[in-house]
Motif scaffolding. Sequence first.
Motif, PDB file in Angstrom:
ATOM      1  N   LEU A   4      -7.667   3.972 -21.262  1.00 45.67           N
ATOM      2  CA  LEU A   4      -8.702   4.505 -20.211  1.00 45.67           C
ATOM      3  C   LEU A   4      -8.228   5.276 -19.029  1.00 45.67           C
ATOM      4  O   LEU A   4      -7.362   4.714 -18.350  1.00 45.67           O
ATOM      5  CB  LEU A   4      -9.732   3.231 -19.747  1.00 45.67           C
ATOM      6  CG  LEU A   4     -10.752   3.526 -19.040  1.00 45.67           C
ATOM      7  CD1 LEU A   4     -11.896   2.492 -19.329  1.00 45.67           C
ATOM      8  CD2 LEU A   4     -10.880   3.764 -17.691  1.00 45.67           C
ATOM      9  N   ARG A   5      -9.033   6.590 -19.075  1.00 45.66           N
ATOM     10  CA  ARG A   5      -8.455   7.342 -18.118  1.00 45.66           C
ATOM     11  C   ARG A   5      -9.734   8.064 -17.176  1.00 45.66           C
ATOM     12  O   ARG A   5     -10.661   8.074 -17.611  1.00 45.66           O
ATOM     13  CB  ARG A   5      -7.887   8.514 -18.641  1.00 45.66           C
ATOM     14  CG  ARG A   5      -6.494   8.154 -19.236  1.00 45.66           C
ATOM     15  CD  ARG A   5      -6.058   9.230 -20.172  1.00 45.66           C
ATOM     16  NE  ARG A   5      -5.533  10.553 -19.686  1.00 45.66           N
ATOM     17  CZ  ARG A   5      -5.475  11.733 -19.989  1.00 45.66           C
ATOM     18  NH1 ARG A   5      -5.870  12.045 -21.135  1.00 45.66           N
ATOM     19  NH2 ARG A   5      -4.945  12.710 -19.205  1.00 45.66           N
ATOM     20  N   LEU A   6      -9.405   8.303 -15.825  1.00 43.26           N
ATOM     21  CA  LEU A   6     -10.410   8.548 -14.982  1.00 43.26           C
ATOM     22  C   LEU A   6     -10.220  10.148 -14.765  1.00 43.26           C
ATOM     23  O   LEU A   6      -9.119  10.277 -14.016  1.00 43.26           O
ATOM     24  CB  LEU A   6     -10.806   7.600 -13.738  1.00 43.26           C
ATOM     25  CG  LEU A   6     -11.868   8.042 -12.722  1.00 43.26           C
ATOM     26  CD1 LEU A   6     -13.126   8.101 -13.458  1.00 43.26           C
ATOM     27  CD2 LEU A   6     -11.760   7.177 -11.651  1.00 43.26           C
ATOM     28  N   TYR A  18     -15.572  11.598 -14.955  1.00 49.81           N
ATOM     29  CA  TYR A  18     -15.792  10.837 -16.038  1.00 49.81           C
ATOM     30  C   TYR A  18     -14.618  10.016 -16.663  1.00 49.81           C
ATOM     31  O   TYR A  18     -13.401  10.445 -16.200  1.00 49.81           O
ATOM     32  CB  TYR A  18     -16.283  12.130 -17.073  1.00 49.81           C
ATOM     33  CG  TYR A  18     -15.333  13.053 -17.301  1.00 49.81           C
ATOM     34  CD1 TYR A  18     -14.698  12.929 -18.544  1.00 49.81           C
ATOM     35  CD2 TYR A  18     -15.321  14.268 -16.740  1.00 49.81           C
ATOM     36  CE1 TYR A  18     -13.542  13.983 -18.911  1.00 49.81           C
ATOM     37  CE2 TYR A  18     -14.174  15.121 -17.069  1.00 49.81           C
ATOM     38  CZ  TYR A  18     -13.406  15.011 -18.230  1.00 49.81           C
ATOM     39  OH  TYR A  18     -12.681  16.036 -18.271  1.00 49.81           O
ATOM     40  N   ILE A  19     -15.173   9.202 -17.648  1.00 49.42           N
ATOM     41  CA  ILE A  19     -14.098   8.349 -18.088  1.00 49.42           C
ATOM     42  C   ILE A  19     -13.640   9.037 -19.540  1.00 49.42           C
ATOM     43  O   ILE A  19     -14.633   9.497 -20.414  1.00 49.42           O
ATOM     44  CB  ILE A  19     -14.588   6.952 -18.409  1.00 49.42           C
ATOM     45  CG1 ILE A  19     -14.819   6.205 -16.863  1.00 49.42           C
ATOM     46  CG2 ILE A  19     -13.754   6.220 -19.238  1.00 49.42           C
ATOM     47  CD1 ILE A  19     -15.574   5.135 -17.122  1.00 49.42           C
ATOM     48  N   THR A  21     -11.954   7.512 -23.079  1.00 54.39           N
ATOM     49  CA  THR A  21     -11.087   6.466 -23.438  1.00 54.39           C
ATOM     50  C   THR A  21     -11.139   6.666 -24.899  1.00 54.39           C
ATOM     51  O   THR A  21     -12.074   7.358 -25.604  1.00 54.39           O
ATOM     52  CB  THR A  21     -11.903   5.207 -22.928  1.00 54.39           C
ATOM     53  OG1 THR A  21     -11.559   4.086 -23.669  1.00 54.39           O
ATOM     54  CG2 THR A  21     -13.450   5.455 -23.373  1.00 54.39           C
ATOM     55  N   TYR A  29     -19.152   0.083 -13.675  1.00 55.77           N
ATOM     56  CA  TYR A  29     -18.381   0.719 -12.558  1.00 55.77           C
ATOM     57  C   TYR A  29     -19.113   0.572 -11.342  1.00 55.77           C
ATOM     58  O   TYR A  29     -20.454   0.494 -11.201  1.00 55.77           O
ATOM     59  CB  TYR A  29     -18.275   1.961 -13.132  1.00 55.77           C
ATOM     60  CG  TYR A  29     -19.377   2.956 -13.155  1.00 55.77           C
ATOM     61  CD1 TYR A  29     -19.679   3.815 -12.140  1.00 55.77           C
ATOM     62  CD2 TYR A  29     -20.098   3.168 -14.264  1.00 55.77           C
ATOM     63  CE1 TYR A  29     -20.807   4.649 -11.997  1.00 55.77           C
ATOM     64  CE2 TYR A  29     -21.303   4.034 -14.167  1.00 55.77           C
ATOM     65  CZ  TYR A  29     -21.554   4.695 -13.053  1.00 55.77           C
ATOM     66  OH  TYR A  29     -22.707   5.640 -13.086  1.00 55.77           O
ATOM     67  N   LEU A  55     -19.587   3.018 -23.095  1.00 55.82           N
ATOM     68  CA  LEU A  55     -18.542   4.227 -23.152  1.00 55.82           C
ATOM     69  C   LEU A  55     -18.414   4.385 -24.865  1.00 55.82           C
ATOM     70  O   LEU A  55     -18.654   3.651 -25.749  1.00 55.82           O
ATOM     71  CB  LEU A  55     -17.198   3.519 -22.941  1.00 55.82           C
ATOM     72  CG  LEU A  55     -17.087   3.077 -21.269  1.00 55.82           C
ATOM     73  CD1 LEU A  55     -15.759   2.579 -21.321  1.00 55.82           C
ATOM     74  CD2 LEU A  55     -17.481   4.298 -20.415  1.00 55.82           C
ATOM     75  N   ILE A  79     -13.776  -0.092 -12.772  1.00 60.75           N
ATOM     76  CA  ILE A  79     -14.416   0.122 -13.818  1.00 60.75           C
ATOM     77  C   ILE A  79     -14.050  -1.255 -14.621  1.00 60.75           C
ATOM     78  O   ILE A  79     -12.837  -1.701 -14.712  1.00 60.75           O
ATOM     79  CB  ILE A  79     -13.986   1.348 -14.637  1.00 60.75           C
ATOM     80  CG1 ILE A  79     -14.128   2.593 -14.075  1.00 60.75           C
ATOM     81  CG2 ILE A  79     -14.414   1.168 -16.045  1.00 60.75           C
ATOM     82  CD1 ILE A  79     -13.624   3.638 -14.498  1.00 60.75           C
ATOM     83  N   THR A  81     -14.478  -3.149 -18.477  1.00 61.49           N
ATOM     84  CA  THR A  81     -14.995  -2.951 -19.714  1.00 61.49           C
ATOM     85  C   THR A  81     -15.100  -4.246 -20.454  1.00 61.49           C
ATOM     86  O   THR A  81     -14.120  -5.199 -20.345  1.00 61.49           O
ATOM     87  CB  THR A  81     -14.041  -2.042 -20.619  1.00 61.49           C
ATOM     88  OG1 THR A  81     -12.623  -2.631 -20.650  1.00 61.49           O
ATOM     89  CG2 THR A  81     -13.880  -0.546 -20.089  1.00 61.49           C
ATOM     90  N   GLU A 109      -6.412  13.906 -13.113  1.00 62.34           N
ATOM     91  CA  GLU A 109      -6.450  12.597 -13.475  1.00 62.34           C
ATOM     92  C   GLU A 109      -6.306  11.660 -12.171  1.00 62.34           C
ATOM     93  O   GLU A 109      -5.229  12.023 -11.696  1.00 62.34           O
ATOM     94  CB  GLU A 109      -5.418  12.214 -14.573  1.00 62.34           C
ATOM     95  CG  GLU A 109      -5.779  10.610 -15.027  1.00 62.34           C
ATOM     96  CD  GLU A 109      -4.748  10.340 -16.164  1.00 62.34           C
ATOM     97  OE1 GLU A 109      -4.594   9.184 -16.521  1.00 62.34           O
ATOM     98  OE2 GLU A 109      -4.004  11.432 -16.797  1.00 62.34           O
TER      99      GLU A 109
END
Length: 224
Positions: A4-6, A18-19, A21, A29, A55, A79, A81, A109
């Motif tokens: 998972l990256r923001l 945005y995310i 993934t 979040y 997601l 965040i 999940t 990022e």
Amino acid sequence: MNDLRLMLDLNSEQDNLYIKTGKNCKAMYNIDGFNSPDEDERVNSFSDVPEVITLEADGKNVLSSISEIDSENLLATNIITFEENEICIYEFENKKVSNLKKVEDGLYEIPLKDSSTMENDQAADILADQFYELEYDETQHDFPLSTNRLFIFLFTEKEKLYRSSILSNRDYEGFIGKINQFKEKYNVEFEQSEGTELILSTLYLMREYLNQDWEEIRGLLEKS
């Protein structure tokens, strides 16, 4: 859990936080610690109230819109999940654009500050210990702030369900139908009292967020 990256895309002024993934899952979040004075020297801040999002793998899962000027201020994003067997908790933080990881021109990022996991069964046990409570008691567990956020969120959702009269609310007819099937199959009865809706609200969370099957729910009810 590290896929998972923001992302922050300063090439756009809208929907640019945005995310990314590879997961399809429900998440919550909240964005906080963000301050920017406007022309009237007032301070704008994101609300600490958590939001729910579903997601989509390989999609652009938009959280908010951040201007380039505002991105120079502290931005903390939490965040959580909800996955098949575990809950993943992420804390992202940036202090200014210069500490972001540049992906390409204008696309960055946001660094992951910390992450942790909790088994769904462990979270369900904690909810079951407080079937009749509407507020999470942080003093009962020695959890870090990020984990406390998880339970504050779950108990906030529980209170919403309870206040909505889950037993008679048409929005939850499908769930109540499954509860009736569960009661018949496992010979379970709930007391006809205010406590019934507290239990049902908790069971809804266990099913919706913690992926507990009906056999596991029966065990949790027996232990409570």
